[in-house]
Design a protein around this motif. Structure first.
Motif, short mmCIF file in Angstrom:
data_model
loop_
_atom_site.label_atom_id
_atom_site.label_comp_id
_atom_site.label_asym_id
_atom_site.label_seq_id
_atom_site.Cartn_x
_atom_site.Cartn_y
_atom_site.Cartn_z
N CYS A 11 -5.18 8.08 -5.53
CA CYS A 11 -6.46 7.48 -5.17
C CYS A 11 -7.46 8.61 -4.99
CB CYS A 11 -6.32 6.66 -3.89
SG CYS A 11 -7.88 5.91 -3.36
N THR A 25 -3.06 8.33 -0.52
CA THR A 25 -2.61 7.11 -1.19
C THR A 25 -2.34 7.41 -2.66
OG1 THR A 25 -3.89 5.73 0.31
CG2 THR A 25 -3.21 4.73 -1.77
N ASP A 53 1.55 0.86 -10.59
CA ASP A 53 1.68 -0.34 -9.76
C ASP A 53 0.44 -1.21 -9.88
OD1 ASP A 53 4.21 -0.13 -8.52
OD2 ASP A 53 3.43 1.27 -7.04
N HIS A 58 -0.21 -3.40 -7.56
CA HIS A 58 -0.54 -3.69 -6.16
C HIS A 58 -1.59 -2.70 -5.63
CE1 HIS A 58 0.18 -5.33 -2.17
NE2 HIS A 58 0.12 -4.09 -1.73
N ASP A 59 -2.71 -3.22 -5.19
CA ASP A 59 -3.78 -2.41 -4.58
C ASP A 59 -3.46 -2.25 -3.09
OD1 ASP A 59 -6.08 -1.31 -3.53
OD2 ASP A 59 -7.41 -2.90 -4.22
N PRO A 60 -3.09 -1.05 -2.65
CA PRO A 60 -2.70 -0.89 -1.25
C PRO A 60 -3.85 -1.08 -0.26
CG PRO A 60 -2.74 1.23 -2.35
CD PRO A 60 -2.97 0.19 -3.40
N LYS A 61 -5.08 -0.94 -0.70
CA LYS A 61 -6.23 -1.10 0.20
C LYS A 61 -6.53 -2.57 0.50
CE LYS A 61 -6.89 3.29 0.37
NZ LYS A 61 -6.58 4.06 1.56
N LEU A 92 -0.20 5.63 -6.10
CA LEU A 92 0.57 4.54 -6.69
C LEU A 92 1.66 5.11 -7.57
CD1 LEU A 92 -2.40 2.31 -7.86
CD2 LEU A 92 -1.08 2.10 -5.76
N GLY A 105 -4.27 -5.14 -0.49
CA GLY A 105 -3.03 -5.88 -0.39
C GLY A 105 -2.82 -6.88 -1.51
N ASN A 153 -2.45 -7.97 -5.71
CA ASN A 153 -1.95 -7.49 -7.00
C ASN A 153 -3.05 -7.69 -8.04
OD1 ASN A 153 0.71 -6.73 -6.21
ND2 ASN A 153 1.17 -8.90 -6.02
N TYR A 159 -8.27 4.96 -9.00
CA TYR A 159 -6.90 5.47 -9.10
C TYR A 159 -6.76 6.19 -10.44
CZ TYR A 159 -5.98 2.54 -5.10
OH TYR A 159 -6.03 1.98 -3.84
#
Length: 111
Positions: A87, A93, A46, A48-51, A95, A53, A55, A80
């Motif tokens: 992570c 976390t 992905d 998208h970096d979840p930390k 991805l 928010g 891309n 990652y």
């Protein structure tokens, strides 16, 4: 990874991705970061970096931590794992990763 309706899609020429860098592919409205290592191994996860928010993972710094190929987010610097999407700083976390391969001088992604 089991993707019932997945199909191989050509992303770009292998030479379009410089070694130890990434590019972003847009497939079906989803951003996927594709990375090429110096030894020509390819990884996809992905974008998208979840930390943060954002891309942005395709713009991250590719490296190696203890033998594990990783990308460091350009925003908050979490690492990652390119193989698993995990992570390294936050075990909760992960991805999504995607199958990717080089074929006939091109990069192909199963998505």
């Amino acid at each position: 990874m089991d993707q019932p309706h997945a199909a191989w899609q050509r992303i770009c020429a292998l030479d379009d991705i410089l070694p130890d860098t990434g590019v972003c592919a847009l497939l079906g409205g989803r951003q996927i970061a594709v990375f090429r290592l110096t030894d020509d191994r390819l990884f996809a996860l992905d974008n998208h970096d979840p930390k943060s928010g954002a891309n942005v993972l395709s713009r991250g710094i590719v490296g190696d931590l203890g033998g594990e190929p990783v990308v460091a987010s350009p925003v908050y610097k979490q690492h990652y794992a390119l193989r698993s999407g995990a992570c390294l700083e936050d075990a909760g976390t992960t991805l999504q990763t995607f199958e990717v391969q080089a074929r006939d001088g091109a990069v192909w992604l199963l998505a």
